[in-house]
Design a protein around this motif. Structure first.
Motif, PDB file in Angstrom:
ATOM      1  N   ASN A   4       1.136  -1.283  -0.130  1.00 40.40           N
ATOM      2  CA  ASN A   4       0.187  -0.065   0.086  1.00 40.40           C
ATOM      3  C   ASN A   4       0.800   1.135  -0.121  1.00 40.40           C
ATOM      4  O   ASN A   4       1.916   1.156   0.618  1.00 40.40           O
ATOM      5  CB  ASN A   4      -0.939  -0.136   1.284  1.00 40.40           C
ATOM      6  N   CYS A   5       0.499   2.330  -0.916  1.00 42.58           N
ATOM      7  CA  CYS A   5       1.219   3.274  -0.942  1.00 42.58           C
ATOM      8  C   CYS A   5       1.304   4.307   0.361  1.00 42.58           C
ATOM      9  O   CYS A   5       2.194   5.041   0.505  1.00 42.58           O
ATOM     10  CB  CYS A   5       0.882   4.286  -2.042  1.00 42.58           C
ATOM     11  N   ALA A   6       0.626   3.961   1.358  1.00 41.17           N
ATOM     12  CA  ALA A   6       0.408   4.686   2.418  1.00 41.17           C
ATOM     13  C   ALA A   6       1.318   3.890   3.718  1.00 41.17           C
ATOM     14  O   ALA A   6       1.623   4.535   4.840  1.00 41.17           O
ATOM     15  CB  ALA A   6      -1.052   4.859   3.301  1.00 41.17           C
ATOM     16  N   THR A   7       1.639   2.836   3.187  1.00 37.20           N
ATOM     17  CA  THR A   7       2.679   1.977   4.143  1.00 37.20           C
ATOM     18  C   THR A   7       4.037   2.748   4.441  1.00 37.20           C
ATOM     19  O   THR A   7       4.954   2.962   3.654  1.00 37.20           O
ATOM     20  CB  THR A   7       2.885   0.598   3.796  1.00 37.20           C
ATOM     21  N   PRO A   8       4.491   3.072   5.583  1.00 34.36           N
ATOM     22  CA  PRO A   8       5.481   3.944   5.894  1.00 34.36           C
ATOM     23  C   PRO A   8       6.883   3.039   5.410  1.00 34.36           C
ATOM     24  O   PRO A   8       6.761   1.863   5.860  1.00 34.36           O
ATOM     25  CB  PRO A   8       5.492   4.150   7.535  1.00 34.36           C
ATOM     26  N   PRO A   9       7.662   3.592   4.838  1.00 33.89           N
ATOM     27  CA  PRO A   9       8.945   3.069   4.286  1.00 33.89           C
ATOM     28  C   PRO A   9       9.710   2.184   5.537  1.00 33.89           C
ATOM     29  O   PRO A   9      10.230   1.208   5.311  1.00 33.89           O
ATOM     30  CB  PRO A   9       9.751   3.803   3.673  1.00 33.89           C
ATOM     31  N   ALA A  10       9.809   2.636   6.674  1.00 29.83           N
ATOM     32  CA  ALA A  10      10.293   2.028   7.844  1.00 29.83           C
ATOM     33  C   ALA A  10       9.885   0.764   8.294  1.00 29.83           C
ATOM     34  O   ALA A  10      10.379  -0.137   8.689  1.00 29.83           O
ATOM     35  CB  ALA A  10      10.424   2.910   9.071  1.00 29.83           C
ATOM     36  N   GLU A  11       8.333   0.599   7.982  1.00 29.54           N
ATOM     37  CA  GLU A  11       7.951  -0.762   8.150  1.00 29.54           C
ATOM     38  C   GLU A  11       8.159  -1.829   7.153  1.00 29.54           C
ATOM     39  O   GLU A  11       8.429  -2.798   7.700  1.00 29.54           O
ATOM     40  CB  GLU A  11       6.041  -0.481   8.346  1.00 29.54           C
ATOM     41  N   LEU A  12       8.273  -1.309   5.885  1.00 31.13           N
ATOM     42  CA  LEU A  12       8.678  -2.203   5.086  1.00 31.13           C
ATOM     43  C   LEU A  12      10.200  -2.609   5.177  1.00 31.13           C
ATOM     44  O   LEU A  12      10.680  -3.870   4.885  1.00 31.13           O
ATOM     45  CB  LEU A  12       8.462  -1.654   3.528  1.00 31.13           C
ATOM     46  N   ALA A  13      10.837  -1.591   5.493  1.00 27.71           N
ATOM     47  CA  ALA A  13      12.467  -2.033   5.709  1.00 27.71           C
ATOM     48  C   ALA A  13      12.521  -3.065   6.908  1.00 27.71           C
ATOM     49  O   ALA A  13      13.437  -4.005   6.867  1.00 27.71           O
ATOM     50  CB  ALA A  13      13.210  -0.729   6.045  1.00 27.71           C
ATOM     51  N   LEU A  14      11.673  -2.734   8.075  1.00 22.73           N
ATOM     52  CA  LEU A  14      11.756  -3.750   9.009  1.00 22.73           C
ATOM     53  C   LEU A  14      11.402  -5.111   8.788  1.00 22.73           C
ATOM     54  O   LEU A  14      11.882  -6.167   9.035  1.00 22.73           O
ATOM     55  CB  LEU A  14      10.837  -3.196  10.134  1.00 22.73           C
ATOM     56  N   GLN A  15      10.441  -5.327   7.966  1.00 18.20           N
ATOM     57  CA  GLN A  15      10.162  -6.703   7.336  1.00 18.20           C
ATOM     58  C   GLN A  15      10.986  -7.348   6.826  1.00 18.20           C
ATOM     59  O   GLN A  15      11.399  -8.439   6.864  1.00 18.20           O
ATOM     60  CB  GLN A  15       8.761  -6.476   6.453  1.00 18.20           C
ATOM     61  N   ASN A  16      11.675  -6.608   5.829  1.00 17.17           N
ATOM     62  CA  ASN A  16      12.973  -7.059   4.922  1.00 17.17           C
ATOM     63  C   ASN A  16      13.967  -7.269   5.882  1.00 17.17           C
ATOM     64  O   ASN A  16      14.778  -8.561   5.782  1.00 17.17           O
ATOM     65  CB  ASN A  16      13.406  -5.963   4.213  1.00 17.17           C
ATOM     66  N   ARG A  17      14.244  -6.625   6.879  1.00 19.19           N
ATOM     67  CA  ARG A  17      15.377  -6.729   8.170  1.00 19.19           C
ATOM     68  C   ARG A  17      14.949  -8.256   8.678  1.00 19.19           C
ATOM     69  O   ARG A  17      15.950  -9.072   9.010  1.00 19.19           O
ATOM     70  CB  ARG A  17      15.658  -5.963   8.950  1.00 19.19           C
ATOM     71  N   VAL A  18      13.827  -8.335   9.197  1.00 16.26           N
ATOM     72  CA  VAL A  18      13.593  -9.551   9.807  1.00 16.26           C
ATOM     73  C   VAL A  18      13.711 -10.835   9.080  1.00 16.26           C
ATOM     74  O   VAL A  18      14.164 -11.855   9.572  1.00 16.26           O
ATOM     75  CB  VAL A  18      11.896  -9.449  10.363  1.00 16.26           C
ATOM     76  N   LEU A  19      13.068 -10.702   7.771  1.00 20.46           N
ATOM     77  CA  LEU A  19      13.397 -11.823   6.911  1.00 20.46           C
ATOM     78  C   LEU A  19      14.844 -12.209   6.983  1.00 20.46           C
ATOM     79  O   LEU A  19      15.274 -13.592   6.901  1.00 20.46           O
ATOM     80  CB  LEU A  19      12.794 -11.808   5.574  1.00 20.46           C
TER      81      LEU A  19
END
Length: 347
Positions: free
Chosen positions: A84-99
């Motif tokens: 979603n375009c409203a998702t903060p970039p920091a949230e997506l970066a955290l998801q990637n880091r957890v993976l």
């Protein structure tokens, strides 16, 4: 009944106290309609950014994103996620880091792997209607979604889920927290606020009354102990929709965990709260009895503190309330979202 759950799990007691807390207003309004990329544009994204010619695309349900199972022309399988375009970039970066963290800590732990784009970026963006949408391609995990397996999870499988959730919590215990955490409606720390903000979307007066009952239960039993709960990065979404299983295996086996869209830094016990709420309680005749082996198995893999056990039942109940009001709110402005429609029919 909370004492019954704790007794079955480990035989520990708990105490009742009360404390008043003021309401917050962060979640008065959050409307995030899913991206609406047509199939032709999705195929173009795959070609341009990943060099993949898609032979087949299968839409996958999501609360606020757009996801596809992808089969390439050479038979390989992937999952494409358009955030979603409203998702903060920091949230997506955290998801990637957890993976990446899970892959490094235990390569055998069955979670997707992030596949970089052709230019080496982990998360390219695509434009549509003046908005920028982050895109990720993930490896495909085999297995059948637990929600699509006939019948309720058997006790042996619930115990397996508890052990799996505890193992995940242990692996994530040393994952660095986000630099700039953002508020999420799925964070148990904000659950009372979310229920209060969204309960007006629930049409049935009896259901709204139940929401009030569980808010009061949380205030009396959980709130006095919350400051004592340890926090950690958690997946926060171990549900029947995100657990993949091998239904033919004996004993039951979990073949994968998907959807890291709700990863956050919150109460560490939240991993167990969600797992119980979304697997043991869904349709069970005696949910607390069904949940006990799951809780006990989690505790063996990642020991629970007295405070965590004491707040377990009120937090589980409040998580169910959050799902109910969030589904009602999402359907109020996105009534054709089939995934949310299905969630809203669960007891």
């Amino acid at each position: 009944r909370s004492a019954e759950l704790l007794y079955h799990a480990r035989g520990r007691g708990w105490a009742r106290r009360s404390r008043k807390r003021s309401a917050m207003s962060t979640f008065d309004e959050q409307q995030m309609v899913c991206p609406q990329f047509p199939e032709g544009e999705v195929r173009a994204i795959l070609r341009e950014h990943y060099g993949i010619a898609a032979a087949a695309l299968k839409p996958l349900g999501s609360f606020q994103d757009q996801n596809f199972a992808v089969t390439s022309s050479d038979g390989q399988q992937f999952v494409l996620k358009i955030a979603n375009c409203a998702t903060p970039p920091a949230e997506l970066a955290l998801q990637n880091r957890v993976l990446a963290h899970l892959a490094a800590r235990d390569p055998s732990f069955p979670t997707p792997r992030l596949i970089p784009a052709r230019d080496g970026t982990a998360m390219p963006t695509v434009a549509r209607d003046g908005e920028a949408y982050p895109v990720r391609l993930l490896s495909y995990l085999p297995g059948e979604m637990l929600a699509r397996v006939d019948g309720l999870p058997a006790p042996a499988l619930l115990e397996t889920i508890g052990a799996f959730a505890g193992r995940l919590a242990a692996l994530l215990s040393d994952c660095p927290p986000p630099d700039a955490p953002s508020a999420s409606q799925w964070d148990l720390r904000h659950a009372p606020e979310v229920v209060r903000a969204y309960r007006g979307y629930v049409a049935n007066p009896a259901h709204r009354e139940l929401l009030g009952y569980f808010l009061d239960l949380h205030e009396r039993l959980a709130a006095p102990r919350l400051a004592n709960l340890p926090t950690a990065v958690i997946h926060d979404d171990i549900t029947t929709y995100n657990l993949l299983v091998d239904p033919a295996a004996d004993p039951p086996a979990i073949s994968g965990l998907i959807d890291f869209g709700d990863v956050m830094h919150s109460y560490a016990v939240g991993e167990l709260v969600v797992a119980v709420s979304e697997t043991a309680l869904t349709g069970a005749r005696d949910p607390l009895h069904e949940a006990a082996p799951l809780v006990a198995a989690f505790d063996r893999a990642r020991p629970l503190s007295d405070d965590e056990l004491a707040v377990l039942f009120p937090l589980i109940a409040l998580r169910r309330c959050v799902v109910a009001v969030s589904a009602a709110q999402q359907l109020a402005f996105e009534p054709d979202n089939a995934y949310v429609q299905e969630l809203s029919t669960l007891d």
